[in-house]
Write a protein that holds these residues in place. Structure first.
Motif, short mmCIF file in Angstrom:
data_model
loop_
_atom_site.label_atom_id
_atom_site.label_comp_id
_atom_site.label_asym_id
_atom_site.label_seq_id
_atom_site.Cartn_x
_atom_site.Cartn_y
_atom_site.Cartn_z
N THR A 99 0.82 -1.21 0.00
CA THR A 99 0.00 0.00 0.00
C THR A 99 0.86 1.26 0.00
OG1 THR A 99 -1.66 -1.22 1.24
CG2 THR A 99 -1.86 1.17 1.22
N PHE A 100 0.60 2.13 -0.97
CA PHE A 100 1.39 3.37 -1.04
C PHE A 100 0.58 4.49 -1.67
CE2 PHE A 100 2.50 2.77 -5.62
CZ PHE A 100 2.14 1.45 -5.76
N ARG B 200 3.09 7.50 9.93
CA ARG B 200 4.10 6.49 10.28
C ARG B 200 5.49 7.12 10.34
NH1 ARG B 200 5.15 2.19 5.56
NH2 ARG B 200 6.54 1.54 7.20
N TYR C 271 7.73 7.88 7.23
CA TYR C 271 7.37 8.93 6.28
C TYR C 271 7.96 10.28 6.73
CZ TYR C 271 4.03 6.12 3.47
OH TYR C 271 3.45 5.21 2.63
N CYS D 262 7.34 -3.09 4.80
CA CYS D 262 6.91 -2.18 3.72
C CYS D 262 7.10 -0.70 4.03
CB CYS D 262 5.44 -2.43 3.39
SG CYS D 262 4.83 -1.40 2.05
N LEU D 263 7.81 -0.02 3.15
CA LEU D 263 8.13 1.39 3.34
C LEU D 263 7.20 2.31 2.55
CD1 LEU D 263 12.02 1.13 3.15
CD2 LEU D 263 10.64 1.55 5.19
N GLY D 264 6.16 1.74 1.95
CA GLY D 264 5.23 2.57 1.19
C GLY D 264 5.82 3.03 -0.14
N CYS E 239 6.08 0.58 -2.75
CA CYS E 239 5.96 -0.70 -3.43
C CYS E 239 5.95 -0.54 -4.95
CB CYS E 239 4.69 -1.41 -2.98
SG CYS E 239 4.26 -1.01 -1.29
#
Ligand SMILES: Cc1cc2nc3c(=O)[nH]c(=O)nc-3n(C[C@H](O)[C@H](O)[C@H](O)COP(=O)(O)O)c2cc1C
Ligand code: SF4
Ligand code: FES
Lengths: 469, 209
Positions: free
Chosen positions: A110-111, A145, A148, B141-143, B145
């Motif tokens: 998820t991004f 988070r 970020y 996961c670092l966002g 992907c």
């Protein structure tokens, strides 16, 4: 019938160039001035001419469903807040009420929220202001988070601009409105950084994190709308959910309801557009914005340039590893909130598909996912804490070729026992682990079977009626 | 998540005269953060972030200082600090290279990236180079992907990594600067730094759990 969009422009990505209507290379941070010049904060201005209750009614009517994963109707959630009496807009006559914005985006694959925070932070802030006005919330905490760093920076800067321009703070727009009976009503907005814990995305763990405690999900009830942050009424919404509010208020609920699809299985509808972050083995990964209901195949073949290297599609995770997996024969699955009931996955989740090509080892996929859940279980509930560890061990054993058939049965039994029975775990993480592992093992059973050697004594273990899927 | 056994019988807190929680940090906490919250406990994550950012780990003495300043018990601070992975409870490298190992990254080339970094630094995941400069960890996961594989080097994200690019980046990071003397401890070999509550013998980060 081929799918084609009914709505050929972007609602959320209006200012963020996004394929196929614009080139992502042109993306840049939209400043306050640019935002206002391109029609920004008009939704908030319109909201301020309405009564707060009417704004909530409009959002309720639009059937906007939460974009954080659960798809809960946003307007309905807002009505769970305790009612305020006449004249209670004045903070000195009542206790504070809070908004917590879920920007913890940590679900693997998820991004999407990141795109909004990276490039159009004022869209999020306008949504926050509208929500606070509609629900009479005094303080908004954006729980972002820890990883970020850049996004927290962009938000801090945008918030400072919003304070300077009277969106937030003592002299805010909100203050100059006549619909609160002349009472003083202001909103403060802050960024609060997390520190590397996936579980803080769960809404009550997020509140614990905000309160400076370990991120342990709370037992519900009481629900946060009644007793949330510091025990006060609190609304928790996802970044993308809030970013939808300006255009819904500005254009009206009917505009929103004209996009997306009705349910075909008798459930609530899936209206509006959705950010879809596509990752994995596709030619053009990235965040797209489409109406809900777009088939996975259309998304991948028509917009993401197909599967990488001319290979064939094998499987996809619809939106975050917690949702389970769509099999090879489910390429046509429509990405809307019906997906769970129609395709035997937990749900749409974050609608960020991770796509796998024909060469992908599904046992390795299962091992990767089980390691994630083992690592991120907060440890409060025995089925989740122990089960996640067992599943990881079993998946590793199967991958390394040391497992027997009974190990596969045991893995299925453990997965099934995690979260299937309501009330055995506090939050939904265990259920996500269950669905992820169970659907991979069932939909790709043959791959697992070729990796295990037969047991000397066949053992078939299943528990209760829950052992389906 | 971390469940960390601590060596209660042998645990000693190493102390220094100069406080870790500086006056500037206290001012920022009381002016910027405390007015936002109904409790002082809520300022704990921001306080720990300040310490972690400044010293690259959270020394036990700093936890005591935070507790005193916020009117909490040191146990409250320890309770929260042990839960969150961003806080290092033992000194680790001056720079932290965190490679994403989650779903999109693993299947888009992360194993080769991690291998290239291991080879370049001569260490395994969870270890720090002998000069105390770089620590390698794996993160979830670092966002990023869509731009996998990704890695977070200190506070900066690097996307679309190739093994060559990753090796180049860690080489750069390693040659960047000398460990700052102010924090004093980073230059120590990991073995001598086992006074942290987790009693780890290596600079193993919590994410290696
Ligand atoms: C284990 C777990 C992790 C979650 N992580 C997130 C997250 O990272 N971001 C998010 O917006 N919602 C996340 N959620 C969903 C939230 O609990 C909550 O439903 C959501 O923030 C509500 O906002 P919405 O109604 O606007 O979607 C998570 C839920 C669970 C059970
Ligand atoms: S289900 Fe798992 S993550 Fe959720 S509260 Fe229980 S132990 Fe924690
Ligand atoms: S899986 Fe690596 S950044 Fe999301």
């Amino acid at each position: 019938m081929a799918w084609s969009p009914k709505f050929t422009q972007h609602a959320l990505c209006k200012r963020i160039p996004t394929w196929p209507y614009a080139d992502p290379k042109d993306r840049h941070v939209v400043s306050y001035d640019e935002y206002v010049k391109t029609g920004g904060y008009e939704g908030l201005r319109k909201a301020l001419t309405m009564k707060p209750g009417d704004v909530t009614e409009a959002v309720k009517k639009s059937m906007l469903r939460g974009r954080g994963g659960a798809g809960f109707p946003t307007g309905l959630k807002w009505t769970f807040l305790p009612k305020l009496d006449e004249g209670q807009d004045d903070l000195s006559k009542r206790g504070p009420r809070y908004l917590a914005i879920n920007a913890d985006e940590s679900e693997p694959g998820t991004f999407k929220d990141r795109l909004l925070m990276d490039f159009d932070p004022h869209l999020v802030l306008e949504g926050i202001a509208i929500c606070c006005y509609a629900c009479r919330l005094d303080k908004a905490f954006i729980f972002i988070r820890g990883e970020y760093h850049h996004q927290a920076h962009v938000l801090e800067k945008a918030i400072a601009e919003a304070y300077d321009n009277g969106i937030f703070g003592p002299k805010g727009l909100i203050n100059s409105n006549a619909n609160t009976g002349g009472a003083k009503f202001t909103v403060d907005c802050y960024v609060h950084r997390g520190a590397g814990a996936y579980i803080c995305g769960e809404e009550t763990a997020l509140l614990e994190g905000l309160e400076g405690k370990r991120g342990w999900p709370r037992i519900k009830p009481p629900f946060p709308a009644v007793e949330g942050l510091f025990g006060k009424p609190t609304i928790i919404n996802n970044v993308e959910t809030l970013a939808h509010l300006p255009s819904i208020v500005e254009n009206g609920p009917e505009w929103f309801m004209a996009q997306g699809v009705e349910s075909t299985v008798g459930g609530p509808p899936s209206y509006g557009t959705k950010l879809m972050g596509v990752s994995g083995h596709v030619n053009r990964p990235g965040v797209y914005e489409f109406e809900l209901g777009i088939p996975l195949r259309t998304l991948i073949e028509d917009y993401c340039g197909g599967i990488r290297g001319g290979k064939k599609y094998k499987a996809a995770i619809p939106g975050g590893v917690s949702m389970g997996i769509l099999g090879t024969d489910q390429y046509e699955a429509e990405l809307d909130f019906d997906i769970g009931r129609k395709y035997n996955v937990l749900g749409l989740g974050t609608a960020c598909p991770t796509v796998f090509d024909e060469d992908t080892d599904m046992v390795a996929v299962a091992r990767n996912i089980s390691r994630f859940f083992k690592h991120e279980s907060c440890g409060q509930c025995t089925p989740c804490r122990e089960g996640s560890g067992w599943l990881y061990q079993l998946m590793t054993r199967i991958e390394e070729g040391h497992a027997k058939t009974k190990d596969l049965d045991m893995a299925l039994e453990i997965a099934t026992s995690m979260g299937s029975m309501p009330g055995t775990t506090i939050c939904g993480l265990a259920d996500g682990n269950n669905w992820a592992l169970r659907t991979i093992m069932n939909k790709f059973r043959d791959e697992f079977e070729t990796r295990v050697s037969p047991s000397h004594v066949a053992v078939k273990m299943t528990i209760g009626a829950a052992a389906h899927g | 998540m971390a469940w960390i056994p601590k060596p209660s019988a042998s645990m000693k807190i190493e102390r220094r005269d100069e406080p870790y929680l500086t006056q500037a940090m206290k001012d920022e906490l009381s002016q910027r953060y405390l007015p936002r919250f109904e409790t002082t406990l809520a300022a704990l994550l921001p306080a720990l972030h300040m310490i972690q950012h400044e010293y690259h780990w959270v020394p036990p003495q700093a936890m005591e200082e935070i507790a005193e300043f916020l009117g909490l018990s040191p146990a409250d601070v320890l309770d929260t600090a042990t839960f969150y992975e961003e806080y290092a409870l033992a000194p680790r490298g001056r720079h932290v290279v965190g490679v994403c190992r989650s779903i999109a990254c693993e299947f888009c080339g992360q194993p080769q990236v991690t291998q290239a970094i291991k080879d370049t630094l001569g260490i395994d995941v969870g270890e720090t180079t002998a000069d105390g400069k770089v620590c390698l960890v794996e993160l979830e996961c670092l966002g990023s992907c869509g731009t996998a594989p990704a890695a977070l080097i200190d506070e900066e994200l690097h996307e679309q990594l190739t093994p060559q690019r990753a090796a180049e980046l860690v080489r750069q990071v390693r040659s960047q600067d000398a460990p700052p003397p102010a924090s004093g401890r980073e230059g120590l070999a990991p073995e001598t730094a086992s006074n942290a509550p987790k009693g780890a013998s290596k600079s193993a980060p919590k994410s290696a759990h």
